[in-house]
Write a protein that holds these residues in place. Structure first.
Motif, PDB file in Angstrom:
ATOM      1  N   SER A   8       2.342  -6.713  -6.775  1.00 26.37           N
ATOM      2  CA  SER A   8       2.662  -6.673  -5.340  1.00 26.37           C
ATOM      3  C   SER A   8       2.823  -8.091  -4.793  1.00 26.37           C
ATOM      4  N   ALA A  30      -1.346  -1.816   1.109  1.00 27.78           N
ATOM      5  CA  ALA A  30      -1.428  -1.678  -0.342  1.00 27.78           C
ATOM      6  C   ALA A  30      -2.365  -2.742  -0.918  1.00 27.78           C
ATOM      7  N   GLU A  31      -2.284  -3.960  -0.391  1.00 26.45           N
ATOM      8  CA  GLU A  31      -3.171  -5.026  -0.859  1.00 26.45           C
ATOM      9  C   GLU A  31      -4.616  -4.652  -0.610  1.00 26.45           C
ATOM     10  N   ALA A  63       2.626   0.781  -1.482  1.00 25.75           N
ATOM     11  CA  ALA A  63       3.593  -0.203  -1.965  1.00 25.75           C
ATOM     12  C   ALA A  63       4.992   0.385  -2.027  1.00 25.75           C
ATOM     13  N   ASN A 114      -1.522  -4.136 -10.621  1.00 29.79           N
ATOM     14  CA  ASN A 114      -0.685  -3.682  -9.508  1.00 29.79           C
ATOM     15  C   ASN A 114      -0.764  -4.645  -8.321  1.00 29.79           C
ATOM     16  N   ASN A 142       6.188  -9.438  -5.886  1.00 31.93           N
ATOM     17  CA  ASN A 142       7.308  -8.900  -5.106  1.00 31.93           C
ATOM     18  C   ASN A 142       7.394  -9.536  -3.723  1.00 31.93           C
ATOM     19  N   GLU A 143       6.246  -9.976  -3.184  1.00 32.29           N
ATOM     20  CA  GLU A 143       6.216 -10.598  -1.866  1.00 32.29           C
ATOM     21  C   GLU A 143       6.472 -12.112  -1.946  1.00 32.29           C
ATOM     22  N   ASN A 184      -0.525   2.285  -4.641  1.00 36.26           N
ATOM     23  CA  ASN A 184       0.824   2.499  -5.167  1.00 36.26           C
ATOM     24  C   ASN A 184       1.698   3.235  -4.149  1.00 36.26           C
ATOM     25  N   PHE A 188       2.962  -3.504   2.381  1.00 35.87           N
ATOM     26  CA  PHE A 188       2.269  -4.401   1.465  1.00 35.87           C
ATOM     27  C   PHE A 188       0.847  -4.696   1.925  1.00 35.87           C
TER      28      PHE A 188
END
Length: 285
Positions: free
Chosen positions: A77, A53-54, A45, A73, A80-81, A42, A50
């Motif tokens: 993500s 975060a991934e 992100a 989550n 959002n990508e 989080n 990203f």
């Protein structure tokens, strides 16, 4: 013996409890690590990292596959990508692991958003309905559901229009095909009529030729020639005069000759009588 059985049962119970305690301890430790990775993801992100975060979310899922936060989550993500396929998979995974209605509501709501992005309007309607079943008071979900229904109706109308146009096109193609078949049949019929006319003309020419062949060398029909031959046969059939006798025709010719000779003698005698009379050619004074 009874004391021995009690002792064995006590040992088994203590051992089973110890194993359950160890497993619960391991589960709690894994859940704690997974939550730490989710928290780390989080933070990454939020900082728009990203990729990191991934990785953090994936570590959380590997430590605790049933963690809702990690799958949810990670799916968010991806959304959002713009990686909608992977996002859809992770959010569907979150709906299966979620235990609370709020977790399911959020997952189904975002699934509906992804399906709308993919123009899968009817599927989005179903997802928003599932979200409202878990939280009927969410106005945003209701609004998105109305949009999805309108989109689904438009797609249905467009599909029906395309089907109608396809049917009309197929109908036009069938009509054109029927016209082509009728034209081919007409051409075939005209060809057959032309062939019949040629056959009749050839037959007429042959009949004409046969009629000309029936004429003799002098241009007379064979029937006349046959009649002539018939007359000749009749003459042949008449009895010929025997030697020393005259035929009827010869007797007729002889009588005509005698009549002609007698007429000439009579004319000569009349001329002699008229010759003895003197004709006066001049007047007297």
């Amino acid at each position: 013996m009874k004391q021995l059985l009690i002792y064995i049962f006590t040992i088994i119970s203590v051992t089973g409890f110890s194993q359950d305690k160890d497993q619960e301890k391991e589960r709690l430790e894994a859940l704690k690590k997974a939550n730490n990775y989710v928290y780390e993801g989080n933070e990454l992100a939020v900082n728009d990292d990203f990729v990191s975060a991934e990785m953090a979310y994936r570590k959380a899922i590997s430590k605790q596959p049933t963690t809702v936060a990690g799958a949810y989550n990670l799916g968010t993500s991806y959304y959002n990508e713009g990686s909608f396929t992977e996002a859809l998979y992770r959010l569907q995974q979150a709906t299966k692991s979620a235990t609370s209605k709020e977790e399911k509501h959020k997952a189904f709501h975002n699934i509906g958003n992804i399906l709308m992005k993919n123009n899968q309007c009817q599927e989005a309607v179903d997802a928003y309905k599932d979200a409202l079943r878990n939280n009927p008071t969410d106005d945003e979900t209701r609004y998105n559901l109305a949009l999805a229904k309108k989109c689904a109706e438009d797609q249905k109308d467009n599909q029906e229009q395309q089907d109608d146009n396809k049917d009309d096109q197929n109908k036009d193609q069938d009509q054109d095909q029927n016209q082509d078949e009728n034209k081919d049949n007409q051409d075939k019929q005209n060809q057959e009529e032309g062939d019949n006319k040629e056959d009749q003309q050839d037959k007429g020419d042959q009949d004409k030729k046969d009629g000309e062949d029936e004429k003799d060398d002098e241009g007379k029909p064979k029937e006349d020639k046959q009649d002539q031959g018939k007359g000749e046969d009749q003459e042949k059939q008449q009895p010929k005069p025997q030697q020393g006798q005259l035929s009827p025709q010869q007797v007729k010719n002889l009588l005509e000759a005698m009549n002609n000779q007698e007429q000439k003698v009579q004319e000569k005698m009349n001329a002699e009588k008229q010759k003895g009379v003197k004709i006066q050619t001049e007047k007297d004074w």
